[in-house]
Design an enzyme around this catalytic site. Sequence first.
Site, PDB file in Angstrom:
ATOM      1  N   GLY A 107       0.852  -1.186   0.000  1.00 42.62           N
ATOM      2  CA  GLY A 107       0.000   0.000   0.000  1.00 42.62           C
ATOM      3  C   GLY A 107       0.885   1.232   0.000  1.00 42.62           C
ATOM      4  O   GLY A 107       1.263   1.763  -1.037  1.00 42.62           O
ATOM      5  N   SER A 108       1.283   1.657   1.208  1.00 43.39           N
ATOM      6  CA  SER A 108       2.188   2.802   1.316  1.00 43.39           C
ATOM      7  C   SER A 108       3.551   2.498   0.717  1.00 43.39           C
ATOM      8  O   SER A 108       4.209   3.380   0.159  1.00 43.39           O
ATOM      9  CB  SER A 108       2.338   3.207   2.790  1.00 43.39           C
ATOM     10  OG  SER A 108       1.103   3.660   3.319  1.00 43.39           O
ATOM     11  N   ASN A 253     -26.267  30.687  20.336  1.00 42.63           N
ATOM     12  CA  ASN A 253     -25.383  30.105  21.341  1.00 42.63           C
ATOM     13  C   ASN A 253     -23.942  30.495  21.033  1.00 42.63           C
ATOM     14  O   ASN A 253     -23.416  30.187  19.964  1.00 42.63           O
ATOM     15  CB  ASN A 253     -25.541  28.576  21.329  1.00 42.63           C
ATOM     16  CG  ASN A 253     -24.711  27.889  22.384  1.00 42.63           C
ATOM     17  OD1 ASN A 253     -23.493  27.880  22.303  1.00 42.63           O
ATOM     18  ND2 ASN A 253     -25.386  27.307  23.373  1.00 42.63           N
ATOM     19  N   GLU A 339      -4.436   7.867  -1.882  1.00 46.45           N
ATOM     20  CA  GLU A 339      -3.490   8.806  -2.510  1.00 46.45           C
ATOM     21  C   GLU A 339      -2.341   9.155  -1.556  1.00 46.45           C
ATOM     22  O   GLU A 339      -1.723  10.210  -1.661  1.00 46.45           O
ATOM     23  CB  GLU A 339      -4.184  10.099  -2.969  1.00 46.45           C
ATOM     24  CG  GLU A 339      -5.440   9.901  -3.801  1.00 46.45           C
ATOM     25  CD  GLU A 339      -5.168   9.424  -5.213  1.00 46.45           C
ATOM     26  OE1 GLU A 339      -4.145   8.764  -5.419  1.00 46.45           O
ATOM     27  OE2 GLU A 339      -5.968   9.709  -6.108  1.00 46.45           O
ATOM     28  N   GLU A 343      -0.133   9.448   7.470  1.00 42.83           N
ATOM     29  CA  GLU A 343       1.168   9.074   8.031  1.00 42.83           C
ATOM     30  C   GLU A 343       2.277   9.188   6.987  1.00 42.83           C
ATOM     31  O   GLU A 343       3.385   9.667   7.275  1.00 42.83           O
ATOM     32  CB  GLU A 343       1.094   7.644   8.582  1.00 42.83           C
ATOM     33  CG  GLU A 343       0.213   7.484   9.818  1.00 42.83           C
ATOM     34  CD  GLU A 343      -1.281   7.549   9.513  1.00 42.83           C
ATOM     35  OE1 GLU A 343      -2.065   7.811  10.440  1.00 42.83           O
ATOM     36  OE2 GLU A 343      -1.676   7.335   8.337  1.00 42.83           O
TER      37      GLU A 343
END
Length: 356
Positions: A107-108, A253, A339, A343
Amino acid sequence: MAPHMALWDQEEIFPIDILKKAAEVGFGAIYCHAEYGGSALSRLDASIIFEALSQGCVSTTAYISIHNMCAWMIDTYGSAAQKMSWVPKLATMDQLASYCLTESGSGSDAASLVTTAKKDGEQYILNGSKMFISGGGDADVYIVMCRTGEPGPKGISCVLVEKGSPGLSFGKKEKKMGWNSQPTRAVIFEDCKIPVTNLIGEEGSGFNIAMNGLNGGRINIASCSLGAAQASMEQTIEYLKVRKQFGRPLADNQYLQFRLSEMATDLVASRLMVRNAAVALHTKSQSTVELCSMAKLFATEKCSQICNSALQMHGGYGYLKDYPIQQYVRDVRVHEILEGTSEMMRLLISRNLFRD
């Protein structure tokens, strides 16, 4: 898109007719050359477009952004024949594209991908699989990162695989938390044969193509987060004006007023970072990588927080599917993952800080 986004989400409809309407106004190949049917707009223009469209449907807009990234890869790195053959069809969205980088084991760590493409005469034979592919099974062409050489980034190449190629198949349609108006499937290659003319760029250049594409992809996805946050803010302001508690509108508020001011500040700061990174990318600034990483990290996290705070201000109503806030929350959550995860964005930023 806005009147249909809930239906597309709940029934998992891929609105191809709407994609073609988007293409009619130039959104199929936004930053591709006009010579091949592209709109020849800037990365800043694209960011503004994706922010606006995502207010109507984040999921559908995100797919349009991925399709645009694929079209840009062919327009930028493809041969003249590839550009002439594919960019016009992608510009009209008569043909849809998917980007295939992620694998179950990479993945990364994209440089460790194991899908192979072995040359055999005038064809490549692909073996392996890609995971979490937006448009998988429905798209007509797949931009695939595969290994043609040595381990590591220098052995990766980029090829174009057409739907219907021998040996190409797809996994089941994934059930997802969000992004439900676009299908997600595994893309599987089992002795998949493609002509060698489908190589994009040169052998060994695939990793650089992928990373350059992701710089733009990060800006595009961050822009989609901006649209979701903007829509959530606007709807929350209107809700607070009419919702009464303790005999007064919630808009009176002071705590909520201050919280909204913080959300608005975060949104404007995010937008400026994304726009600045888009300009850096378009002008090929030496700071492109870190600016795109910073923009994606900051904008996707802040906009997700804005959408979540907007849901909180709606109280129990925000949790109902009758209200769109919950869909914005679900759709933008994945923007901190795809994408390049938040991290990994921190890692890229820190690497550039310590660069000689």
